[in-house]
Design an enzyme around this catalytic site. Structure first.
Site, PDB file in Angstrom:
ATOM      1  N   TRP A  19       0.908  -1.267   0.000  1.00 49.54           N
ATOM      2  CA  TRP A  19      -0.068  -0.273   0.111  1.00 49.54           C
ATOM      3  C   TRP A  19       0.775   1.191  -0.097  1.00 49.54           C
ATOM      4  CZ3 TRP A  19      -4.697  -0.881   3.957  1.00 49.54           C
ATOM      5  CH2 TRP A  19      -5.479  -1.877   3.587  1.00 49.54           C
TER       6      TRP A  19
ATOM      7  N   GLU B  29      12.007   2.150  -3.597  1.00 46.57           N
ATOM      8  CA  GLU B  29      11.679   3.589  -2.952  1.00 46.57           C
ATOM      9  C   GLU B  29      12.637   3.654  -1.819  1.00 46.57           C
ATOM     10  OE1 GLU B  29       7.292   3.196  -3.031  1.00 46.57           O
ATOM     11  OE2 GLU B  29       7.470   3.084  -5.381  1.00 46.57           O
TER      12      GLU B  29
ATOM     13  N   GLY C 142       5.209   1.810 -10.766  1.00 44.70           N
ATOM     14  CA  GLY C 142       4.465   3.291 -10.963  1.00 44.70           C
ATOM     15  C   GLY C 142       4.486   4.062 -12.031  1.00 44.70           C
TER      16      GLY C 142
ATOM     17  N   GLY D 245       1.542  -2.820  -6.300  1.00 47.79           N
ATOM     18  CA  GLY D 245       1.355  -1.401  -5.739  1.00 47.79           C
ATOM     19  C   GLY D 245      -0.248  -0.792  -5.915  1.00 47.79           C
ATOM     20  N   GLY D 246      -0.124   0.096  -6.879  1.00 46.31           N
ATOM     21  CA  GLY D 246      -1.115   1.062  -7.420  1.00 46.31           C
ATOM     22  C   GLY D 246      -2.335  -0.117  -7.416  1.00 46.31           C
TER      23      GLY D 246
HETATM   24  P1  PGA Z   1       3.056  -0.678  -8.742  1.00 44.27           P
HETATM   25  O1  PGA Z   1       4.249  -0.693  -7.637  1.00 44.27           O
HETATM   26  O2  PGA Z   1       2.568  -1.873  -8.684  1.00 44.27           O
HETATM   27  O3  PGA Z   1       2.367   0.604  -8.359  1.00 44.27           O
HETATM   28  O4  PGA Z   1       4.210  -0.507  -9.884  1.00 44.27           O
HETATM   29  C1  PGA Z   1       4.815  -1.999  -7.297  1.00 44.27           C
HETATM   30  C2  PGA Z   1       5.654  -1.787  -6.148  1.00 44.27           C
HETATM   31  O5  PGA Z   1       6.376  -0.733  -5.818  1.00 44.27           O
HETATM   32  O6  PGA Z   1       5.755  -2.771  -5.273  1.00 44.27           O
END
Ligand code: PGA
Length: 261
Positions: free
Chosen positions: A20, A106, A182, A242-243
């Site tokens: 998340w 990140e 992302g 992620g998203g």
């Molecule tokens: P995303 O992120 O699906 O938004 O590209 C994946 C992640 O960073 O684990």
């Protein structure tokens, strides 16, 4: 399958894990978990959600009785002490967290996390019986320069190199090409499979059982419209999402697709 993260008793299975990130406040987290809790999880699929630190304990409570497990997004390598702002593995364990994402790109980019530190975090997680979800992956520049295999090899060697076979068999690896996170860009099915096969090959230095047992997830703009193709690959054992994990219908669709892979 319930409550089982990479134990010796688990057969190879698909994992769908939702990262998340720094999204959802308390009410939103509660609502999303309520929506996830009623999703049907196919046999052989393990679902993990990773809310932000303040909501982990509530998420564990809310998911009691369901097969969905709760993971943290990071941890500190030390058990306790004067590390203002940090959260230790025993703290996570004490509220029922079963797994933890480490080495996310990140964290590397914005918090200066290196594979050396990540290796210490992995050791701490394993020591306390939590499952590390170790993220690796190359940048756009490294991919264009043809160095992606070398980069991922070095990441794995530094972060996982000190583990013995038993420890390694309790790790989950997530291959997340940085250029796909992302961005809406996704690795092609072939790009994912060839890197996953490369990672599996590196693991086989610890024996074929370890190589077979460690799930390798794909992450990076994995969504319902591309997941079936990605999940169909022999060496792709699910996704770190992620998203699309922030939306219950999309995440539910990914879980369904994992069940068909
Ligand atoms: P995303 O992120 O699906 O938004 O590209 C994946 C992640 O960073 O684990």
């Amino acid at each position: 399958m319930n409550g089982c993260v990479r134990s010796d008793l688990c057969p190879m299975r698909m994992i769908v894990a939702g990262n998340w990130k720094m999204n959802k406040d308390s009410a939103e987290a509660t609502a999303l978990i309520a929506a996830l809790k009623v999703l049907s999880v196919p046999e052989g699929v393990e679902v993990i959600v990773a809310p932000a630190f303040p909501f982990l304990a509530a998420a564990v409570d809310q998911l009691a009785g369901s097969s969905i497990l709760v993971a943290a997004q990071d941890c500190h390598e030390k058990s306790h002490g004067a590390y203002t702002g940090a959260v230790s593995v025993p703290m996570l364990k004490s509220v029922g967290v079963k797994a933890c994402i480490v080495g996310h790109s990140e964290r590397r980019q914005y918090f200066g996390e290196t594979d050396k530190v990540v290796g210490l975090k992995i050791a701490a997680l394993l020591e306390h019986g939590l499952t590390p979800i170790y993220c690796c992956g190359e940048s756009q520049e490294e991919r264009v320069g043809g160095r992606h295999f070398e980069v991922v090899t070095n990441q794995l060697k530094t972060a996982l190199g000190a583990l013995n076979s038993e420890q390694l068999s309790r790790v989950v690896i997530a291959y997340e090409p940085v250029w796909a996170i992302g961005t809406g860009l996704t690795a092609t099915s072939e790009q994912a499979q060839e890197m996953h096969a490369h990672i599996r090959e590196l693991l086989s230095a610890h024996g074929s059982e370890v190589a077979k047992r460690v799930p390798i997830l794909y992450g990076g703009s994995c969504k319902p419209d591309n997941a079936a193709e990605l999940f169909a690959n022999r060496d792709v054992n699910g996704g770190l999402i992620g998203g699309a994990s922030l939306d219950a219908p999309q995440f539910g669709e990914l879980i369904r697709l994992a069940g068909q892979a």
